[in-house]
Each structure stands twice: as C-alpha cells, then as structure tokens.
Design an enzyme around this catalytic site. Sequence first.
Site, PDB file in Angstrom:
ATOM      1  N   ASP A   7       0.928  -1.070  -0.090  1.00 55.27           N
ATOM      2  CA  ASP A   7       0.058   0.070  -0.280  1.00 55.27           C
ATOM      3  C   ASP A   7       0.889   1.197  -0.098  1.00 55.27           C
ATOM      4  O   ASP A   7       2.122   1.145   0.424  1.00 55.27           O
ATOM      5  CB  ASP A   7      -0.949  -0.162   1.104  1.00 55.27           C
ATOM      6  CG  ASP A   7      -1.831   1.298   1.438  1.00 55.27           C
ATOM      7  OD1 ASP A   7      -2.464   1.702   0.431  1.00 55.27           O
ATOM      8  OD2 ASP A   7      -1.659   1.726   2.481  1.00 55.27           O
ATOM      9  N   LEU A   8       0.489   2.223  -0.358  1.00 58.95           N
ATOM     10  CA  LEU A   8       1.231   3.719  -0.300  1.00 58.95           C
ATOM     11  C   LEU A   8       0.914   4.258   0.755  1.00 58.95           C
ATOM     12  O   LEU A   8       2.043   4.623   1.341  1.00 58.95           O
ATOM     13  CB  LEU A   8       0.934   4.476  -1.666  1.00 58.95           C
ATOM     14  CG  LEU A   8       1.624   5.610  -1.735  1.00 58.95           C
ATOM     15  CD1 LEU A   8       2.979   5.424  -2.400  1.00 58.95           C
ATOM     16  CD2 LEU A   8       1.043   6.674  -2.836  1.00 58.95           C
ATOM     17  N   ASP A   9      -0.095   4.927   1.088  1.00 55.17           N
ATOM     18  CA  ASP A   9      -0.405   6.093   1.895  1.00 55.17           C
ATOM     19  C   ASP A   9      -0.301   5.563   3.488  1.00 55.17           C
ATOM     20  O   ASP A   9      -0.833   4.411   3.734  1.00 55.17           O
ATOM     21  CB  ASP A   9      -1.768   6.675   1.609  1.00 55.17           C
ATOM     22  CG  ASP A   9      -1.807   7.396   0.422  1.00 55.17           C
ATOM     23  OD1 ASP A   9      -0.878   8.225   0.063  1.00 55.17           O
ATOM     24  OD2 ASP A   9      -2.932   7.111  -0.289  1.00 55.17           O
ATOM     25  N   THR A  15       2.020  10.263   3.634  1.00 52.60           N
ATOM     26  CA  THR A  15       0.879  10.951   3.302  1.00 52.60           C
ATOM     27  C   THR A  15      -0.680  10.833   3.975  1.00 52.60           C
ATOM     28  O   THR A  15      -1.191  11.606   3.455  1.00 52.60           O
ATOM     29  CB  THR A  15       0.948  10.583   1.663  1.00 52.60           C
ATOM     30  OG1 THR A  15       1.076   9.409   1.582  1.00 52.60           O
ATOM     31  CG2 THR A  15       1.818  11.349   0.869  1.00 52.60           C
ATOM     32  N   LYS A  43      -8.955   5.136   5.949  1.00 50.57           N
ATOM     33  CA  LYS A  43      -7.786   4.582   5.232  1.00 50.57           C
ATOM     34  C   LYS A  43      -8.061   3.374   4.307  1.00 50.57           C
ATOM     35  O   LYS A  43      -8.578   2.541   4.509  1.00 50.57           O
ATOM     36  CB  LYS A  43      -6.954   3.992   6.530  1.00 50.57           C
ATOM     37  CG  LYS A  43      -6.465   4.972   7.440  1.00 50.57           C
ATOM     38  CD  LYS A  43      -5.570   4.408   8.538  1.00 50.57           C
ATOM     39  CE  LYS A  43      -4.987   5.652   9.373  1.00 50.57           C
ATOM     40  NZ  LYS A  43      -4.509   5.138  10.576  1.00 50.57           N
ATOM     41  N   ALA A 114      -5.086   2.474  -3.623  1.00 46.77           N
ATOM     42  CA  ALA A 114      -6.290   3.202  -4.074  1.00 46.77           C
ATOM     43  C   ALA A 114      -6.034   4.580  -4.497  1.00 46.77           C
ATOM     44  O   ALA A 114      -6.989   4.975  -5.357  1.00 46.77           O
ATOM     45  CB  ALA A 114      -7.151   3.176  -2.800  1.00 46.77           C
ATOM     46  N   LYS A 144     -10.839  -1.186  -2.290  1.00 49.81           N
ATOM     47  CA  LYS A 144     -10.607  -2.096  -1.158  1.00 49.81           C
ATOM     48  C   LYS A 144     -11.951  -1.888  -0.014  1.00 49.81           C
ATOM     49  O   LYS A 144     -12.384  -0.755  -0.104  1.00 49.81           O
ATOM     50  CB  LYS A 144      -9.183  -1.677  -0.168  1.00 49.81           C
ATOM     51  CG  LYS A 144      -8.024  -1.426  -1.104  1.00 49.81           C
ATOM     52  CD  LYS A 144      -6.951  -1.007  -0.345  1.00 49.81           C
ATOM     53  CE  LYS A 144      -5.775  -0.828  -1.236  1.00 49.81           C
ATOM     54  NZ  LYS A 144      -4.445  -0.223  -0.506  1.00 49.81           N
ATOM     55  N   GLU A 168       0.067  -3.435   4.706  1.00 48.41           N
ATOM     56  CA  GLU A 168      -1.214  -2.527   4.601  1.00 48.41           C
ATOM     57  C   GLU A 168      -1.178  -1.845   6.044  1.00 48.41           C
ATOM     58  O   GLU A 168      -0.692  -2.235   7.215  1.00 48.41           O
ATOM     59  CB  GLU A 168      -2.532  -3.251   4.640  1.00 48.41           C
ATOM     60  CG  GLU A 168      -3.052  -3.241   3.187  1.00 48.41           C
ATOM     61  CD  GLU A 168      -3.716  -1.782   2.745  1.00 48.41           C
ATOM     62  OE1 GLU A 168      -3.769  -1.031   3.792  1.00 48.41           O
ATOM     63  OE2 GLU A 168      -3.935  -1.659   1.864  1.00 48.41           O
ATOM     64  N   ASP A 169      -1.709  -0.528   6.155  1.00 56.49           N
ATOM     65  CA  ASP A 169      -1.899   0.129   7.463  1.00 56.49           C
ATOM     66  C   ASP A 169      -3.681   0.258   7.720  1.00 56.49           C
ATOM     67  O   ASP A 169      -3.916   0.876   8.572  1.00 56.49           O
ATOM     68  CB  ASP A 169      -1.332   1.557   7.238  1.00 56.49           C
ATOM     69  CG  ASP A 169      -2.129   2.548   6.469  1.00 56.49           C
ATOM     70  OD1 ASP A 169      -2.459   2.186   5.356  1.00 56.49           O
ATOM     71  OD2 ASP A 169      -2.199   3.853   6.833  1.00 56.49           O
TER      72      ASP A 169
END
Length: 214
Positions: A7-9, A15, A43, A114, A144, A168-169
């Site tokens: 995942d990114l953020d 971010t 999230k 996402a 998601k 993932e967060d």
Amino acid sequence: MKAIIFDLDGVVVNTAKYHYLAWKKLAKELGFEFDVAHNERLKGVSRMESLNIVLEVGGITGYSEEKKNELADRKNGYYLSMIEKLDQSEILPGIPEFLEKIRKAGYKTALGSASKSGGMILEKLGLMPMFDVVVDGNLVERPKPDPEVFTKAADLLGIPYEKCIVVEDAKAGVEAAHAGRMKCIGIGNPEILGAAEKVVGSTEGLMQVDLENL
Ligand code: BG6
Ligand code: MG
C-alpha cells in the site's frame, strides 16, 4: 516466484496525514469537526467512498452527484497542494532498506494503492525503480476491501496470489488482501489490524518479520 505488494499512504510514505488534514479542512468548511477516530474509516478507501463517509459523519444527506464531485475535487486540490513539496524525508522509516532487502532475496515488488496520485508520488520520491509493477487508483474500479488492486498487481507480475504478501496500514486493506487469498502484514494498531498474519507497530519493524513463515 513470490512478491510483496505495498500500500502507499501510511506504508511507503507519510501521506496518510495529508489525506486526513485535507478531509478535516473540507469538513470544517461544511461546518463540522472530523477527527482521527473518524479518519480510521477512510484509510485505504477511495476518494468518493471517503467523501460519503465524511458526509455521513457530518450528518449531511441529499447532495447531488455534481455537488459531491465538486467536494471531492476540492479535497483533492487541498491534498495536492499539501504534498506539493513532498520529498524523500517523508518516506517512512526503513522502507528503502526493506525494499532493497526483499528484492535481493528474490521477491518481486508492486505498489497496490487506491490513490490516483500513487504513481506520481513514487516518481516524486524517486522510488519508481524499486517497484516492478505499479497499480494505483487510475487502474482499478473497485475500492478496497475488494481485492482488485492487489490481484491486478499480482496478475501484472505473473505471480500466483498465494505467493503474494501485502503490506497495509488499513483494515480495508487487510480485508482486501485476504479476499485475494494473500497474506498480510499490518502496520499500526493490532486492535484494528488484528486479522493480519502479523502486525508491526511501525514500518521500522518490517525488517524483523520472518517473511518465509508468516
Ligand atoms: C488511499 C488512502 O491510499 O487512497 C485514502 O488511504 C485515499 O485516504 C485514497 O482517500 C484515494 O486517494 P486519492 O489520492 O485518489 O484521493
Ligand atoms: Mg494506507
């Protein structure tokens, strides 16, 4: 063949806080407070779905699609101006080292985000060369906890889902990984991410995870 999908953020880069601050600013303009507890629900969730949750928190109903699009665009404008000066100092601790380690160990790497700004952010941070495949919000239709973002990444890598680990967060992200028959490492609070095979408090903990025995 095996892969790790990020995942990114809130996993690769810090971010998640700017998404939160941008929603908070929008909520304030609409006349209500939006706090960190509410934010947990956003999230990993797409922009439009996030707006629906924000409006629900504010008890606002009956907005037209046009109005909702305007609000989502407004939030995105705030977000983009907040990340304009984003630089490598906001990459989360240990992430570059972890990427290097797993790639050396033979894992393929992918982004599974996402966010429609996902690819742009990786470019900005100079992290693009560390990812074999990048799937962001421009390439997926179903948010998601639907597994599409991760299964698409695995398909592009040509790696079976069972051989993929997701980092993932977000609760929705852990659910998406499992819906795609993938294992998941959660970053954050075990009370929220407890369904993951392993939860570490922060990205610094990734180096210690026994990836072969999740
Ligand atoms: C996710 C974030 O990665 O992307 C969410 O966790 C965000 O907070 C979502 O709303 C969509 O991002 P964007 O940049 O397309 O609005
Ligand atoms: Mg996230």
